[in-house]
Write an enzyme that holds these catalytic residues in place. Structure first.
Site, PDB file in Angstrom:
ATOM      1  N   GLU A  43      -1.938 -19.526  20.405  1.00  0.00           N
ATOM      2  CA  GLU A  43      -0.855 -20.490  20.608  1.00  0.00           C
ATOM      3  C   GLU A  43       0.489 -19.757  20.708  1.00  0.00           C
ATOM      4  O   GLU A  43       1.307 -20.044  21.582  1.00  0.00           O
ATOM      5  CB  GLU A  43      -0.856 -21.474  19.412  1.00  0.00           C
ATOM      6  CG  GLU A  43       0.254 -22.509  19.416  1.00  0.00           C
ATOM      7  CD  GLU A  43       0.022 -23.644  20.402  1.00  0.00           C
ATOM      8  OE1 GLU A  43      -0.984 -23.573  21.147  1.00  0.00           O
ATOM      9  OE2 GLU A  43       0.847 -24.565  20.440  1.00  0.00           O
ATOM     10  N   ASP A  45       1.072 -16.663  21.608  1.00  0.00           N
ATOM     11  CA  ASP A  45       1.165 -15.935  22.878  1.00  0.00           C
ATOM     12  C   ASP A  45       1.456 -16.874  24.054  1.00  0.00           C
ATOM     13  O   ASP A  45       2.223 -16.550  24.953  1.00  0.00           O
ATOM     14  CB  ASP A  45      -0.131 -15.152  23.143  1.00  0.00           C
ATOM     15  CG  ASP A  45      -0.269 -13.982  22.182  1.00  0.00           C
ATOM     16  OD1 ASP A  45       0.753 -13.580  21.599  1.00  0.00           O
ATOM     17  OD2 ASP A  45      -1.400 -13.495  22.007  1.00  0.00           O
ATOM     18  N   SER A  90      20.038   9.800  -1.498  1.00  0.00           N
ATOM     19  CA  SER A  90      18.641   9.969  -1.900  1.00  0.00           C
ATOM     20  C   SER A  90      18.491   9.534  -3.360  1.00  0.00           C
ATOM     21  O   SER A  90      19.462   9.382  -4.088  1.00  0.00           O
ATOM     22  CB  SER A  90      18.206  11.417  -1.718  1.00  0.00           C
ATOM     23  OG  SER A  90      19.026  12.244  -2.506  1.00  0.00           O
ATOM     24  N   LYS A 129       7.529   1.278  -4.067  1.00  0.00           N
ATOM     25  CA  LYS A 129       8.049   2.359  -3.240  1.00  0.00           C
ATOM     26  C   LYS A 129       7.068   2.561  -2.093  1.00  0.00           C
ATOM     27  O   LYS A 129       5.985   3.110  -2.278  1.00  0.00           O
ATOM     28  CB  LYS A 129       8.171   3.633  -4.071  1.00  0.00           C
ATOM     29  CG  LYS A 129       8.843   4.760  -3.338  1.00  0.00           C
ATOM     30  CD  LYS A 129       9.101   5.923  -4.280  1.00  0.00           C
ATOM     31  CE  LYS A 129       9.745   7.073  -3.537  1.00  0.00           C
ATOM     32  NZ  LYS A 129       8.981   7.501  -2.362  1.00  0.00           N
ATOM     33  N   CYS A 461      -5.268  39.585  19.283  1.00  0.00           N
ATOM     34  CA  CYS A 461      -6.348  38.687  18.863  1.00  0.00           C
ATOM     35  C   CYS A 461      -6.212  37.329  19.556  1.00  0.00           C
ATOM     36  O   CYS A 461      -5.184  36.660  19.429  1.00  0.00           O
ATOM     37  CB  CYS A 461      -6.293  38.509  17.353  1.00  0.00           C
ATOM     38  SG  CYS A 461      -7.452  37.274  16.743  1.00  0.00           S
TER      39      CYS A 461
END
Ligand code: ZN
Length: 730
Positions: A43, A45, A90, A129, A461
């Site tokens: 519905e 959509d 922070s 968190k 190598c």
């Protein structure tokens, strides 16, 4: 008559557009905020398509906040950055309950010291968190105007194009929203969605996304918003930036309630706490509840609720005092060790990698883990404290995963060792080129059988060449689009296109026909690859240096050098001491015309031992040859970051005197020393009263004892990895 009909139709369309927009907004809100859908996906959509059709008929009714704008518009050219109106600081971390209790006590006593200013009760809020990507979303007059990543906390990248596609994030708020409202929160990829994306990628033969957080960051930073729209990102609000109306909310708990009323998603797992016991209860309860959530979480964030209290408590130079993150210990589980592979890295280091019986751990299925080095295999910890054994194939092992760090084998469950368990033999020649192998012994003399590294010393190598090329072309280095691991392997396996040196990459355009002849290499793919290579020529000095994989020169050291030197010639003209001006003694400095106090000298990122090694390498025959070849093919070797006065002086290591002891798995000691020095720490050889921190690896001896005696803070390797910036962790 006709005009009137057209007019009536238009009015009807406008009415229906408004109706559909409201209806779809309500449906989003019911689905994401109230978790009680009012219509089916089908519905939804259908109505969205109808709205799209009507909007395309009436471009004059365009509205950037329409639900149709969530599907992702045209790609953007690049990122612009913007300054955060209020910095995104922070948050300090704690890892155990006693640290959390100490933090709580500090807040209480500081606030009691404030006297009658705080006559009402002190409360705290514990929020989940979420292990996602922080986002600051700005609304003006109720409309989403932009969304920024955290960036360095002062400025962030504008990712509005991607944020608009987050279905749970409202594009419009009701009229009760303040004039300016900045909401901070976490964007994440739901775990179910993460699995779906990976299943799809696997089916298409694409490389799998490593973990939900990195995938989310990559999605937000993708220039094409269709990518974000196709991955159903989630959002949870947990903080505030600028808010024009101080009466909007007086504390964090009220702020969350108000956001919820406005249709901004907040976590149902947030808890208002009055006492330390209530905080601890919340933290313990969430450690169980989080296992059933559809997003990765790694702790709880505890903060003082009242905004007035927060202001009174203030911030240190690094983070606010009134908020702390409590992180849960890394998740562990047991499984069986099936096999060990020996991988050769870009510096020739041979690393044993475990193949495990697949097991669910921290939200993902784990099948591989690092064993670090052969010393660890010969001398592995067991489940019985203090006893050690060698690790064998068939053993039951304890595997741990901390954050985004790859899983590691931490213990052998000796009691479960089967009789047929096979010892693991360290390779005595290179598993790829069969060349000679050099063994680097462990530093601690009392464990002569241990070793920290085993290297293939053959510079030609093929395994090393391959790893070097992959590294060079990688996202964080030269970022060559289209030149991934698989393409590099395919080209090298062809045998007709040379791809052994970095400069060979820039000659690939002259092998266009041969490239087209390769399996699954169409015209479009080849053109994209060649365009990616062309674009990479102009990345500049820092990326070239980082891409070369020079020992001791990682991303941030390369950038630091490029900040200090205008171009490659300037870098090559520098004398060894100029790469480490901070480490000169006052007398030496004076003789060189530099300030006596190291604090007044420029930062370059190199230490006393690393600078000579890097200087010698830059002037080596091999490096000179590489630089010449890169210059010849038109790679830009000038600096994009040049800035004469750059220096770093904040972060968890700044100003600390650190002592390293024992053997670390992730770092060689000199590398770690250089990193810590770059982050502003002083690394000292002996423990004394001046030591602020001891980082202790395996088989640490007397220094560790002394640190314990003196009550100095001690970190193990896991803690160190948690604190280091992500790009320094390997
Ligand atoms: Zn080799």
């Amino acid at each position: 008559m006709r005009d009137a009909q057209v007019h009536a139709a238009k009015t009807e369309d406008a009415r229906r557009i408004a109706e559909l927009r409201t209806l779809l907004d309500q449906a989003n809100r019911a689905y994401y905020i109230d978790a009680s859908p009012i219509m089916s996906d089908g519905e939804f959509d259908r109505l969205l398509k109808e709205l799209e059709r009507l909007e395309s008929l009436h471009p004059d009714l365009f509205d950037p906040t329409s639900p149709t704008q969530r599907v992702g518009g045209a790609p953007i050219d690049g990122f612009t950055s913007r300054r955060h109106r209020v910095p995104m600081l922070s948050i300090d971390n704690t890892y155990n309950e006693s640290d959390l209790a100490a933090w709580h006590e500090r807040q209480c006593s500081a606030l009691r010291g404030g006297g009658s200013l705080f006559d009402h009760d002190l409360t705290f809020v514990a929020d989940p968190k979420i292990d996602g990507v922080a986002l600051s979303v700005r609304y003006e007059r109720g409309q989403l105007v932009y969304a920024l990543t955290r960036g360095d906390g002062v400025t962030g990248d504008d990712v509005t194009h991607a944020a608009r596609t987050i279905r749970s994030l409202p594009l419009r708020l009701g009229p009760e929203a303040p004039e300016v409202l900045e909401v901070r929160g976490e964007v994440f990829i739901p775990l179910g969605e993460f699995d779906r994306i990976n299943a799809e990628r696997e089916a298409e033969g694409e490389e799998l996304l490593a973990n939900p957080r990195n995938a989310c960051a990559g999605t937000l930073k993708n220039l094409n918003p269709k990518v974000a729209a196709s991955r159903k990102l989630g959002f949870v609000a947990h903080g505030r930036g600028e808010v024009s109306d101080p009466s909007f909310a007086k504390g964090h708990w009220a702020f969350l309630q108000r956001l919820r009323e406005l249709g901004v998603p907040t976590s149902p797992n947030s808890v208002l706490c009055r006492t330390l016991d209530e905080i601890l209860d919340a933290v313990r309860a969430f450690n169980i509840a989080r296992r059933t959530l559809d997003c990765a979480t790694d702790g709880m964030v505890i903060r003082v609720n009242d905004f007035g209290h927060q202001e009174f408590l203030g911030t240190t130079n690094k983070s606010p005092r009134w908020i702390v993150a409590y992180k849960y210990p890394a998740e562990r589980t047991t499984t069986t060790l099936l096999q060990v592979e020996h991988q050769v890295g870009k510096t020739g280091k041979i690393t044993p990698r475990a193949t495990l019986s697949p097991v669910q751990l921290a939200g993902t299925i784990v099948q591989h883990a690092t064993l670090h080095n052969y010393g660890r295999i010969r001398d592995a910890a067991t489940e019985i404290e203090g006893t050690r054994t060698d690790l064998r194939i068939g053993d039951t092992v304890l595997v741990e995963k901390a954050g985004e760090i790859i899983p590691q084998v931490v213990q052998v469950v000796l009691a479960k060792r089967p009789s047929h368990a096979q010892p693991i033999v360290a390779p005595t020649s290179c598993p790829t080129c069969e060349g000679p192998v050099e063994v680097e012994p462990a530093e601690a003399a009392e464990f002569p059988s241990l070793e920290t590294a085993r290297r293939c010393i053959n510079p030609e190598c093929p395994a090393q060449v391959r790893e070097k090329l992959i590294w060079f072309a990688g996202r964080k280095q030269m970022d060559i689009e289209g030149l991934g691991e698989q393409t590099i392997d395919q080209i090298r396996a062809s045998g007709v296109i040379p791809l052994d040196h970095f400069a060979d990459i820039f000659h690939l355009h002259s092998h266009r026909e041969a490239l087209l002849a390769l399996d699954r290499m169409g015209e479009k793919k080849v053109d994209k690859l060649l365009a990616g290579i062309e674009a990479a020529k102009s990345r500049g000095l820092a990326k070239v240096l980082a891409g070369m994989g020079i020992r001791y020169v990682g991303d941030s050291t390369a950038k630091m050098l490029a900040k200090r030197f205008r171009d490659l010639d300037a870098l090559l003209a520098a004398e060894e001491w100029q790469l480490r001006p901070k480490t000169l003694s006052p007398t030496e400095a004076e003789a060189r015309g530099l300030p006596r106090d190291p604090k007044d000298r420029e930062e370059t990122g190199l230490g006393q031992l690393t600078a000579p090694a890097v200087h010698a390498y830059l002037h080596s025959e091999a490096a000179q040859k590489t630089f010449r070849a890169l210059r010849d093919v038109g790679v830009d070797l000038s600096s994009k970051d040049f800035d004469e006065g750059a220096a770093a002086s904040s972060g968890p290591f700044a100003g600390k005197t650190i002592v390293l002891t024992g053997t670390l798995d992730t770092f060689e000691r000199e590398t770690l020393k250089a990193i810590l020095e770059r982050l502003g720490a002083k690394v000292s050889g002996s423990v004394s009263g001046k030591t602020s921190l001891v980082i202790a690896g395996a088989s640490a001896g007397s220094k560790l004892d002394k640190a314990r005696e003196l009550g100095i803070e001690i970190w193990d390797e896991a803690r160190l990895l948690k604190e280091l910036p992500p790009d320094e962790r390997s």
